[in-house]
Scaffold this motif. Structure first.
Motif, mmCIF file in Angstrom:
data_model
loop_
_atom_site.group_PDB
_atom_site.id
_atom_site.type_symbol
_atom_site.label_atom_id
_atom_site.label_comp_id
_atom_site.label_asym_id
_atom_site.label_seq_id
_atom_site.Cartn_x
_atom_site.Cartn_y
_atom_site.Cartn_z
ATOM 1 N N ILE A 112 0.847 -1.208 0.000
ATOM 2 C CA ILE A 112 0.000 0.000 0.000
ATOM 3 C C ILE A 112 0.876 1.249 0.000
ATOM 4 N N GLN A 113 1.963 1.176 0.726
ATOM 5 C CA GLN A 113 2.884 2.308 0.816
ATOM 6 C C GLN A 113 3.398 2.731 -0.566
ATOM 7 N N SER A 114 3.863 1.742 -1.364
ATOM 8 C CA SER A 114 4.442 2.106 -2.664
ATOM 9 C C SER A 114 3.342 2.573 -3.623
ATOM 10 N N LEU A 115 2.158 1.985 -3.499
ATOM 11 C CA LEU A 115 1.031 2.384 -4.351
ATOM 12 C C LEU A 115 0.684 3.857 -4.110
ATOM 13 N N VAL A 116 0.537 4.213 -2.833
ATOM 14 C CA VAL A 116 0.175 5.585 -2.473
ATOM 15 C C VAL A 116 1.275 6.557 -2.892
ATOM 16 N N HIS A 117 2.531 6.198 -2.611
ATOM 17 C CA HIS A 117 3.612 7.126 -2.915
ATOM 18 C C HIS A 117 3.796 7.348 -4.414
ATOM 19 N N VAL A 119 1.459 7.441 -6.604
ATOM 20 C CA VAL A 119 0.403 8.362 -7.050
ATOM 21 C C VAL A 119 0.692 9.779 -6.560
ATOM 22 N N VAL A 120 1.075 9.895 -5.302
ATOM 23 C CA VAL A 120 1.314 11.226 -4.727
ATOM 24 C C VAL A 120 2.416 11.953 -5.512
ATOM 25 N N LYS A 121 3.411 11.206 -5.976
ATOM 26 C CA LYS A 121 4.511 11.788 -6.759
ATOM 27 C C LYS A 121 3.975 12.531 -7.990
ATOM 28 N N THR A 122 2.973 11.936 -8.652
ATOM 29 C CA THR A 122 2.455 12.548 -9.881
ATOM 30 C C THR A 122 1.639 13.822 -9.583
ATOM 31 N N LEU A 123 1.231 13.991 -8.317
ATOM 32 C CA LEU A 123 0.388 15.150 -7.988
ATOM 33 C C LEU A 123 1.141 16.230 -7.204
ATOM 34 N N MET A 132 -0.752 23.508 -0.566
ATOM 35 C CA MET A 132 -1.569 22.637 0.286
ATOM 36 C C MET A 132 -0.694 21.722 1.123
ATOM 37 N N GLU A 133 -1.304 21.179 2.166
ATOM 38 C CA GLU A 133 -0.559 20.262 3.033
ATOM 39 C C GLU A 133 -1.173 18.867 2.882
ATOM 40 N N LEU A 134 -0.361 17.908 2.505
ATOM 41 C CA LEU A 134 -0.873 16.542 2.364
ATOM 42 C C LEU A 134 -0.243 15.658 3.435
ATOM 43 N N THR A 135 -1.092 15.015 4.231
ATOM 44 C CA THR A 135 -0.576 14.122 5.271
ATOM 45 C C THR A 135 -0.917 12.694 4.882
ATOM 46 N N ILE A 136 0.072 11.815 4.959
ATOM 47 C CA ILE A 136 -0.182 10.403 4.659
ATOM 48 C C ILE A 136 0.013 9.600 5.938
ATOM 49 N N GLN A 137 -1.023 8.867 6.317
ATOM 50 C CA GLN A 137 -0.927 8.054 7.536
ATOM 51 C C GLN A 137 -1.191 6.600 7.174
ATOM 52 N N ILE A 138 -0.163 5.785 7.267
ATOM 53 C CA ILE A 138 -0.349 4.354 7.020
ATOM 54 C C ILE A 138 0.172 3.640 8.265
ATOM 55 N N SER A 139 -0.728 2.974 8.984
ATOM 56 C CA SER A 139 -0.378 2.391 10.294
ATOM 57 C C SER A 139 0.972 1.673 10.224
ATOM 58 N N PHE A 151 -6.156 0.833 -9.554
ATOM 59 C CA PHE A 151 -6.142 1.389 -8.218
ATOM 60 C C PHE A 151 -5.502 2.768 -8.195
ATOM 61 N N GLN A 152 -4.482 2.925 -9.043
ATOM 62 C CA GLN A 152 -3.859 4.250 -9.120
ATOM 63 C C GLN A 152 -4.874 5.257 -9.663
ATOM 64 N N GLN A 153 -5.702 4.798 -10.595
ATOM 65 C CA GLN A 153 -6.705 5.710 -11.154
ATOM 66 C C GLN A 153 -7.715 6.148 -10.082
ATOM 67 N N ILE A 154 -8.103 5.213 -9.215
ATOM 68 C CA ILE A 154 -9.029 5.550 -8.117
ATOM 69 C C ILE A 154 -8.397 6.658 -7.264
ATOM 70 N N LEU A 155 -7.142 6.443 -6.878
ATOM 71 C CA LEU A 155 -6.463 7.408 -6.007
ATOM 72 C C LEU A 155 -6.269 8.759 -6.704
#
Ligand code: ADP
Length: 266
Positions: A112-117, A119-123, A132-139, A151-155
């Motif tokens: 999940i970590q690599s998937l989220v990161h 996507v965030v890179k492209t934005l 803006m401030e983006l906070t990522i919290q992954i337990s 899944f990347q498209q959803i995000l």
């Protein structure tokens, strides 16, 4: 007791009794109306940028190109409208492929970590431009079984909306939580929010709360319809809570798949 919307289509008498077949004409008519509305919406959405491209090109050819400032301004409009047209056609093709189940879903086990990161890179640029401030919290990092592209498209769609519908300096938070049988993803923003009466309709194709604002942000009106289909393809659920002036919160829930094969095509 029969509903007034049911109309007898066929009736037959036989020696032992009567057989009547009822068809729900209201449902058939509703589907037909939805199809007509969709065609009308697509035509309108395509017509708007084309009219603009044509108008500005004709004005340039009629002599406006001689003023370098006007020439630049008009060319920029033509470019922006072409990009909008391209995005709209690409979203329409995606939606049509997903709805007719022509999309190839290959589920893989990914972090999940690599998937989220990724996507965030492209934005990153869009987030920085709006301060803006983006906070990522992954337990703690965990594996999910998804089709990475879908899944990347959803995000991307959900985060792009969070950016577009939140003012400069706003906050976005993305949270992923792993539970025993399911996992959750939450995307929350401090943006303009969505009125209660509009919430049930935002996943419909071309439904926008504020047409002018949505158009100005470059949206196609298809983003959430695509998200909903892709979430369902992953056997997930999507929920939205929102408060006008405070922000919006999308929560996605997916089951963990116990008997995962390396590739699953759905
Ligand atoms: P669009 O391309 O217009 O953004 P979407 O299908 O992605 O289309 O969203 C539909 C509508 O839902 C948007 O036009 C907007 O009115 C509303 N919306 C979606 N996400 C948000 C959000 N995070 N905050 C406020 N409104 C939103």
């Amino acid at each position: 007791i029969l509903d007034a919307s049911f109309t007898p289509m066929w009736m037959e008498t036989s020696g032992c009794g009567v057989v009547i077949v009822f068809h729900d004409l209201t449902a058939i008519r509703r589907l037909e109306q939805l199809r007509k509305d969709f065609v009308a919406n697509v035509s309108h959405e395509l017509k708007t940028p084309i009219t603009s491209i044509r108008g500005f090109s004709e004005t340039l050819l009629d002599g406006a190109h001689q003023d370098p400032e006007i020439c630049r301004e008009f060319l920029q409009i033509i470019l922006d409208e072409s990009i909008r047209l391209q995005r709209l056609i690409s979203d329409l093709l995606d939606l049509s492929r997903i709805e007719s189940k022509r999309v190839n879903i290959i589920k893989k086990s990914v972090s999940i970590q690599s998937l989220v990161h990724s996507v965030v890179k492209t934005l990153e640029d869009q987030i920085r431009n709006k301060e803006m401030e983006l906070t990522i919290q992954i337990s703690s990092d965990f594996q999910v079984q998804v089709d990475p592209d879908s899944f990347q498209q959803i995000l991307i769609n959900l985060l792009t909306n969070a950016i577009n519908y939140t003012g400069v300096g706003g906050k976005i938070s993305l949270m992923a939580v792993d539970r025993k049988e399911e996992w959750k993803l939450q995307i929350k923003d401090t943006g303009i929010g969505i009125p209660k009466e509009d919430l049930p309709r935002i996943f419909e194709r071309f439904y926008r709360v504020d047409k002018a604002r949505a158009r100005a942000s470059g949206g196609t009106g298809l983003g959430l319809a695509i998200v909903k289909h892709l979430v369902e393809i992953h056997d997930g659920k999507i929920q939205v809570d929102s408060e006008v002036g405070k922000g919006t919160n999308f929560t996605l829930t997916f089951p963990h798949q116990s008997n995962l094969t390396s590739e699953v095509t759905k």
